[in-house]
Design a protein around this motif. Structure first.
Motif, PDB file in Angstrom:
ATOM      1  N   ASP A 166       0.832  -1.196   0.000  1.00  0.00           N
ATOM      2  CA  ASP A 166       0.000   0.000   0.000  1.00  0.00           C
ATOM      3  C   ASP A 166       0.874   1.257   0.000  1.00  0.00           C
ATOM      4  O   ASP A 166       1.747   1.412   0.845  1.00  0.00           O
ATOM      5  N   ARG A 168       0.196   4.100   0.918  1.00  0.00           N
ATOM      6  CA  ARG A 168       0.025   4.936   2.105  1.00  0.00           C
ATOM      7  C   ARG A 168       1.036   4.586   3.192  1.00  0.00           C
ATOM      8  O   ARG A 168       1.380   5.413   4.021  1.00  0.00           O
ATOM      9  N   LEU A 169       1.511   3.306   3.164  1.00  0.00           N
ATOM     10  CA  LEU A 169       2.530   2.926   4.142  1.00  0.00           C
ATOM     11  C   LEU A 169       3.814   3.703   3.869  1.00  0.00           C
ATOM     12  O   LEU A 169       4.502   4.133   4.787  1.00  0.00           O
ATOM     13  N   TYR A 171       3.882   6.629   2.277  1.00  0.00           N
ATOM     14  CA  TYR A 171       3.556   8.022   2.630  1.00  0.00           C
ATOM     15  C   TYR A 171       3.755   8.235   4.124  1.00  0.00           C
ATOM     16  O   TYR A 171       4.347   9.230   4.550  1.00  0.00           O
ATOM     17  N   ARG A 174       7.381   8.423   5.010  1.00  0.00           N
ATOM     18  CA  ARG A 174       7.965   9.698   4.581  1.00  0.00           C
ATOM     19  C   ARG A 174       7.584  10.796   5.565  1.00  0.00           C
ATOM     20  O   ARG A 174       8.436  11.575   5.994  1.00  0.00           O
ATOM     21  N   SER A 175       6.298  10.851   5.920  1.00  0.00           N
ATOM     22  CA  SER A 175       5.852  11.922   6.815  1.00  0.00           C
ATOM     23  C   SER A 175       6.499  11.808   8.193  1.00  0.00           C
ATOM     24  O   SER A 175       6.614  12.792   8.909  1.00  0.00           O
ATOM     25  N   MET A 176       6.907  10.589   8.567  1.00  0.00           N
ATOM     26  CA  MET A 176       7.570  10.419   9.857  1.00  0.00           C
ATOM     27  C   MET A 176       9.001  10.925   9.819  1.00  0.00           C
ATOM     28  O   MET A 176       9.678  10.939  10.844  1.00  0.00           O
ATOM     29  N   GLY A 177       9.464  11.303   8.631  1.00  0.00           N
ATOM     30  CA  GLY A 177      10.796  11.882   8.545  1.00  0.00           C
ATOM     31  C   GLY A 177      11.821  11.008   7.842  1.00  0.00           C
ATOM     32  O   GLY A 177      13.011  11.271   7.916  1.00  0.00           O
ATOM     33  N   TYR A 178      11.367   9.936   7.172  1.00  0.00           N
ATOM     34  CA  TYR A 178      12.304   9.062   6.484  1.00  0.00           C
ATOM     35  C   TYR A 178      12.409   9.445   5.009  1.00  0.00           C
ATOM     36  O   TYR A 178      11.391   9.691   4.356  1.00  0.00           O
ATOM     37  N   SER A 179      13.629   9.465   4.501  1.00  0.00           N
ATOM     38  CA  SER A 179      13.864   9.788   3.095  1.00  0.00           C
ATOM     39  C   SER A 179      13.306   8.667   2.223  1.00  0.00           C
ATOM     40  O   SER A 179      13.006   7.583   2.716  1.00  0.00           O
TER      41      SER A 179
ATOM     42  N   LEU B  45      -3.151  15.213   1.018  1.00  0.00           N
ATOM     43  CA  LEU B  45      -1.878  14.684   0.525  1.00  0.00           C
ATOM     44  C   LEU B  45      -0.980  15.817   0.017  1.00  0.00           C
ATOM     45  O   LEU B  45       0.242  15.703   0.068  1.00  0.00           O
ATOM     46  N   ALA B  48       0.630  17.269   3.024  1.00  0.00           N
ATOM     47  CA  ALA B  48       1.681  16.377   3.507  1.00  0.00           C
ATOM     48  C   ALA B  48       2.859  16.309   2.541  1.00  0.00           C
ATOM     49  O   ALA B  48       3.929  15.843   2.908  1.00  0.00           O
ATOM     50  N   HIS B  50       2.785  14.601  -0.392  1.00  0.00           N
ATOM     51  CA  HIS B  50       2.790  13.367  -1.181  1.00  0.00           C
ATOM     52  C   HIS B  50       2.195  13.589  -2.562  1.00  0.00           C
ATOM     53  O   HIS B  50       2.309  12.738  -3.437  1.00  0.00           O
ATOM     54  N   PRO B  69      10.286  18.404   0.843  1.00  0.00           N
ATOM     55  CA  PRO B  69       9.860  16.998   0.760  1.00  0.00           C
ATOM     56  C   PRO B  69       9.097  16.583   2.026  1.00  0.00           C
ATOM     57  O   PRO B  69       9.282  17.195   3.085  1.00  0.00           O
ATOM     58  N   PRO B  70       8.246  15.565   1.930  1.00  0.00           N
ATOM     59  CA  PRO B  70       7.386  15.169   3.051  1.00  0.00           C
ATOM     60  C   PRO B  70       8.152  14.936   4.344  1.00  0.00           C
ATOM     61  O   PRO B  70       7.672  15.299   5.421  1.00  0.00           O
ATOM     62  N   GLU B  71       9.364  14.354   4.215  1.00  0.00           N
ATOM     63  CA  GLU B  71      10.088  13.985   5.434  1.00  0.00           C
ATOM     64  C   GLU B  71      10.573  15.206   6.221  1.00  0.00           C
ATOM     65  O   GLU B  71      10.958  15.087   7.369  1.00  0.00           O
ATOM     66  N   LEU B  75       4.901  16.689   9.885  1.00  0.00           N
ATOM     67  CA  LEU B  75       3.468  16.473   9.926  1.00  0.00           C
ATOM     68  C   LEU B  75       3.211  15.036  10.344  1.00  0.00           C
ATOM     69  O   LEU B  75       3.962  14.141   9.987  1.00  0.00           O
ATOM     70  N   ILE B  77       0.505  11.877  10.089  1.00  0.00           N
ATOM     71  CA  ILE B  77      -0.593  11.547   9.192  1.00  0.00           C
ATOM     72  C   ILE B  77      -1.207  10.198   9.568  1.00  0.00           C
ATOM     73  O   ILE B  77      -0.494   9.251   9.892  1.00  0.00           O
ATOM     74  N   PHE B  79      -4.096   7.510   8.080  1.00  0.00           N
ATOM     75  CA  PHE B  79      -4.857   7.271   6.861  1.00  0.00           C
ATOM     76  C   PHE B  79      -6.160   6.555   7.103  1.00  0.00           C
ATOM     77  O   PHE B  79      -6.360   5.885   8.107  1.00  0.00           O
ATOM     78  N   GLN B  80      -6.997   6.689   6.115  1.00  0.00           N
ATOM     79  CA  GLN B  80      -8.218   5.907   6.019  1.00  0.00           C
ATOM     80  C   GLN B  80      -7.791   4.442   6.014  1.00  0.00           C
ATOM     81  O   GLN B  80      -6.901   4.059   5.295  1.00  0.00           O
ATOM     82  N   GLN B  81      -8.419   3.651   6.842  1.00  0.00           N
ATOM     83  CA  GLN B  81      -8.074   2.245   6.994  1.00  0.00           C
ATOM     84  C   GLN B  81      -6.608   2.095   7.370  1.00  0.00           C
ATOM     85  O   GLN B  81      -5.945   3.056   7.670  1.00  0.00           O
ATOM     86  N   ASP B  82      -6.140   0.881   7.356  1.00  0.00           N
ATOM     87  CA  ASP B  82      -4.884   0.637   8.041  1.00  0.00           C
ATOM     88  C   ASP B  82      -3.651   1.007   7.269  1.00  0.00           C
ATOM     89  O   ASP B  82      -3.528   0.684   6.112  1.00  0.00           O
ATOM     90  N   ALA B  83      -2.765   1.682   7.953  1.00  0.00           N
ATOM     91  CA  ALA B  83      -1.455   1.926   7.368  1.00  0.00           C
ATOM     92  C   ALA B  83      -0.381   1.610   8.403  1.00  0.00           C
ATOM     93  O   ALA B  83       0.658   2.232   8.439  1.00  0.00           O
ATOM     94  N   LEU B  84      -0.658   0.615   9.254  1.00  0.00           N
ATOM     95  CA  LEU B  84       0.366   0.183  10.203  1.00  0.00           C
ATOM     96  C   LEU B  84       1.346  -0.723   9.472  1.00  0.00           C
ATOM     97  O   LEU B  84       0.992  -1.388   8.512  1.00  0.00           O
TER      98      LEU B  84
END
Lengths: 267, 369
Positions: A166, A168-169, A171, A174-179, B45, B48, B50, B69-71, B75, B77, B79-84
Motif C-alpha cells: 500500500d 500509504r505505508l 507516505y 515519509r511523513s515520519m521523517g524518512y527519506s 496529501l 503532507a 505526497h 519533501p514530506p520527510e 506532519l 498523518i 490514513f483511512q483504513q490501516d497503514a500500520l
C-alpha cells in the motif's frame, strides 16, 4: 485468518475429484523422470565421480558464478522493479517489454546476441580483454550470460511484490521523517520481502541451471550444466548422473533455505 | 498557522482541487468536509507533500512548504483504513515513527507515554494483525503524534469501524486533541463527525472550498444551497415569488418577506410567479400548531434513532417537511397532523446570497400565481 482456513479446506465441493485427478497426472509426469534418473544413479558411484578434477572445477565455477549473477541481478533489478511498480513515465511499456524479452528468447539466441555485443572482437569485448578481463571464455563472461537470462525473474517478481504494498505505508513513513531511500529499505522491501526473495530464488535457480547462453559465451571454463553436456556427449545419460544429482541437491538446498528464511522473517 | 493559498491540482483534464484557500490556526481542529471526489484527500496529501500541486502554495508558520519533501515537513498523518507496518509490533511502529526525530526526551519513556495516551500500553508487543480495528487506529494515532508534529492530518480515520466504535474513537480523537492541542486537519465525508469534532469546518465541492465556518454557523446559517443540503438534513418548501423587491415568497398560505435582493451576483434575476425554494432545518419544526407557521400534512415516514426521531410529512401545500422530535413521536404513518415552523429558521437563496425571513404572515388574499 478466515481467508486461510477457506483456502486450505479439504476438497468438499463437487468436482473436487476432477481437480485432484488432473493435478495428480501432471505431478506424476513431473516425478517420473526424476525416479527414472535416480534409478540410473544407483549404478554409478556419485561421490568419486564428483571428485574428478573436471567435475570439481565445474561445481566450483557454478558456485562462484551463479551467486554473483544473482546478487548483481538483485542489486540492479530490485530498484528497477520498484520504479516500475511505483512510477509511470514515457516509454514504460518499452522498458517492461525489454525486461521480459530475455525470458522468451531461446538461450542460444541470447548467447549469440551477447557474443555480438561483448564478444572477443567487439569494441566492448576487446576493451575489457586488453585490460585483463576477457568477457568470453571466462568466469566473468559466464556471470554476464547468467545475468542476462536470469535477471528478469527478480525484476518481474519483485515488481509484483512492490505493487502489493500500500502506497500509504510509504507516505506514512515519509511523513515520519524518512527519506525515500530509507523508506524503501525499511518499509517497502520488508513488506514486499517474500516476493523479492522468491524472485531472487528464481533468479538463482535459472542462473545456476543456465546452459545455452553460458555455452555460447564460454565453452571453457565449464559450469555444471556445460560439464554435464560434455559428459553426455562422451558417455551418454549415465555419465551425467553425478553432476546432475549435485546440481539438484544444490538447488534444493537453496530453495529450502530461502523458504526457511522467508518464514523466519515473517514470523 | 497553516496557510493554503490558491491550491490547484490538475490531473490531465480533471481539476481535483480548484484554487483552494484555507487558513488553519495553531491548535485548531479544522475539518475538510465534502462528498467523495470533492478533492479532500488530494488536499490532505498536498499538505503532507505526497501530491505535488499544479499551482498555489502551502505555508506553515510563514515558511513555504511547497517544495519541501514530506520527510522535512513535521506532519503526522493517519490514513483511512490501516497503514500500520505489519512487520513491526505496535511498539515498534511507534518507535519507528520516533526514529529520525531528536528531542530532549528519553525514547523509551516517550514511546510508553504515547502508547498510554491512546490507551494501548497493554498491547505494545502485539503485531497489527492481532489488534482490532479500533486498537489499530489508536496505534496509528500514537505513531503520528509521538514525534510532536506541527500538524496532525487525519484522512477519514474512522472508515471501516462499526457504529459503536466510531462513536468511541470520535470521543478519543477529541480527547487526544484536547490533551495535545496539536493543530489538526481532519478529512471526512461524514457531516456528523465534522459537526461533533471541529472548531471549524471547510466544505469542499468539486475541488473548491464553498464555505468555511464553525459547525454552528454552517448548520444554522449555511451560506449556500450546497452547504444547506450537505450539512445536516433540511426540508425544501416550494414557494412562489409574489413580489420582487423586496422579495416576498408565498407558501402554504403564508407570505415570507426576504428583504431586498442584491442584483449583484445573482445569476437569474427572479421574477414574480417564479418558483422559489425555502429551506428549514428539522429542529425548527414541531408536530404541533404554533404561533409561527402552521401547516397540515400527512405523515409518510418516521425514522427512529433512539433519543431522536425524524417525522416526514407530505404537506397539503406541497413539499415534504421533516420534523425532529425528542424520543419517539406520538404520531403514526398515515395520520394527518398540523406542524408548526419557527419562521426565523426559514431561509432561501438568491444566487450566492443567503436570505433570511424577516417577517412571515398569513396571506390575506391568495394570489393566483
Amino acid at each position: 485468518m478466515a481467508g486461510a482456513s477457506v483456502g486450505q479446506r479439504r476438497f468438499q465441493w463437487r468436482g473436487g475429484g476432477l481437480f485432484v485427478l488432473l493435478s495428480v497426472v501432471l505431478l506424476a509426469y513431473l516425478l517420473f523422470p526424476f525416479l527414472a534418473f535416480l534409478q540410473w544413479s544407483r549404478r554409478s558411484s556419485i561421490l568419486p565421480a564428483l571428485s574428478e578434477p573436471a567435475a570439481a572445477d565445474a561445481i566450483r565455477h557454478s558456485l562462484l558464478t551463479a551467486p554473483v549473477a544473482t546478487v548483481l541481478a538483485a542489486i540492479f533489478g530490485v530498484p528497477l522493479a520498484y520504479v516500475l511498480a511505483r512510477h509511470s513515465f514515457r516509454g514504460k511499456r518499452l522498458v517492461e517489454a525489454l525486461v521480459v524479452l530475455p525470458l522468451v528468447l531461446p538461450p542460444v539466441v541470447a548467447g549469440a546476441m551477447l557474443l555480438t555485443g561483448i564478444g572477443q572482437f567487439t569494441t566492448v569485448g576487446s576493451f575489457f580483454a586488453a585490460r585483463g578481463l576477457p568477457l568470453t571464455s571466462s568466469l566473468a563472461g559466464i556471470v554476464l550470460a547468467q545475468l542476462f537470462v536470469a535477471a528478469p525473474f527478480v525484476v518481474i517478481t519483485a515488481r509484483a511484490g512492490f505493487a502489493s504494498v500500500d502506497r500509504r505505508l510509504e507516505y506514512a513513513s515519509r511523513s515520519m521523517g524518512y527519506s525515500p531511500v530509507r523508506t524503501f529499505l525499511h518499509v517497502s522491501v520488508p513488506l514486499a520481502g517474500k516476493m523479492v526473495l522468491a524472485g531472487v530464488v528464481l533468479t538463482f535457480a535459472r542462473a545456476i541451471g543456465e546452459f545455452g547462453a553460458v555455452l555460447m559465451i564460454a565453452n571453457n571454463p565449464r559450469t555444471m550444466p556445460t560439464q554435464i553436456w560434455f559428459e553426455f556427449q562422451t558417455g551418454g545419460p549415465v555419465a551425467t548422473v553425478p553432476l546432475a544429482v549435485a546440481l539438484l541437491a544444490i538447488s534444493l538446498v537453496v530453495i529450502l533455505l530461502t523458504q526457511y528464511a522467508g518464514r523466519l522473517s515473517t514470523a | 498557522m497553516l496557510e493554503i493559498r490558491n491550491l490547484t491540482k490538475q490531473y490531465g483534464d480533471e481539476r481535483a482541487i480548484d484554487e483552494l484557500s484555507l487558513s488553519i490556526d495553531d491548535g485548531e481542529f479544522c475539518t475538510i468536509l465534502g462528498p467523495s471526489g470533492s478533492g479532500k484527500t488530494t488536499t490532505l496529501l498536498s499538505i503532507a507533500g505526497h501530491v505535488t500541486p499544479t499551482a498555489g502554495s502551502i505555508a506553515l508558520e510563514g515558511t513555504d512548504l511547497t517544495d519541501v519533501p514530506p520527510e522535512d515537513r513535521s506532519l503526522g498523518i493517519v490514513f483511512q483504513q490501516d497503514a500500520l507496518f505489519e512487520h513491526m509490533t505496535a511498539r515498534e511502529n511507534v518507535a519507528y515513527a520516533l526514529g529520525p526525530h531528536e528531542g530532549d526526551w528519553d525514547r523509551e519513556t516517550r514511546i510508553d507515554q504515547f502508547l498510554s495516551l491512546v490507551g494501548m500500553s497493554d498491547y505494545a508487543d502485539s503485531y497489527p494483525e492481532q489488534l482490532s480495528g479500533g486498537q489499530r487506529r489508536r496505534i496509528e494515532l500514537a505513531r503520528a503524534l509521538v514525534y510532536e508534529p506541527d500538524v496532525l492530518l487525519l484522512d477519514e480515520p474512522l472508515t471501516g469501524l462499526d457504529r459503536q466504535l466510531r462513536r468511541e474513537m470520535r470521543a478519543e480523537i477529541s480527547r487526544i486533541h484536547e490533551e495535545t492541542n496539536v493543530t489538526t486537519v481532519y478529512v471526512t465525508h461524514d457531516q456528523s463527525e465534522a459537526l461533533t469534532l471541529s472548531d471549524r469546518i471547510a466544505v469542499l465541492n468539486e475541488g473548491a472550498c464553498v464555505a468555511v465556518g464553525t459547525p454552528e454557523a454552517l448548520y444554522e446559517q449555511p451560506p449556500n444551497r450546497f452547504v444547506t443540503r450537505f450539512l445536516g438534513s433540511v426540508s425544501t418548501l416550494p414557494g412562489t415569488i409574489v413580489e420582487r423587491s423586496p422579495l416576498v415568497v408565498e407558501w402554504a398560505g403564508y407570505r415570507f418577506e426576504l428583504g431586498a435582493v442584491d442584483s449583484e451576483g445573482v445569476g437569474d434575476v427572479p421574477s414574480v410567479g417564479d418558483r422559489f425554494r425555502l429551506y428549514c432545518r428539522p429542529d425548527a419544526v414541531r408536530v404541533e400548531p404554533s404561533t409561527g407557521i402552521s401547516v397540515d400534512g400527512e405523515v409518510t415516514d418516521i425514522t427512529h434513532s433512539g433519543e431522536r426521531s425524524t417525522v416526514t410529512i407530505e404537506t397539503t401545500a406541497g413539499g415534504q417537511l421533516r420534523i425532529a422530535t425528542d424520543g419517539f413521536p406520538n404520531v403514526a404513518v398515515g395520520e394527518t397532523v398540523t406542524a408548526g415552523i419557527d419562521p426565523d429558521a426559514v431561509f432561501g437563496f438568491a444566487g450566492d446570497s443567503r436570505l433570511c425571513v424577516s417577517t412571515a404572515s398569513r396571506a390575506e388574499n391568495a394570489t393566483d400565481g
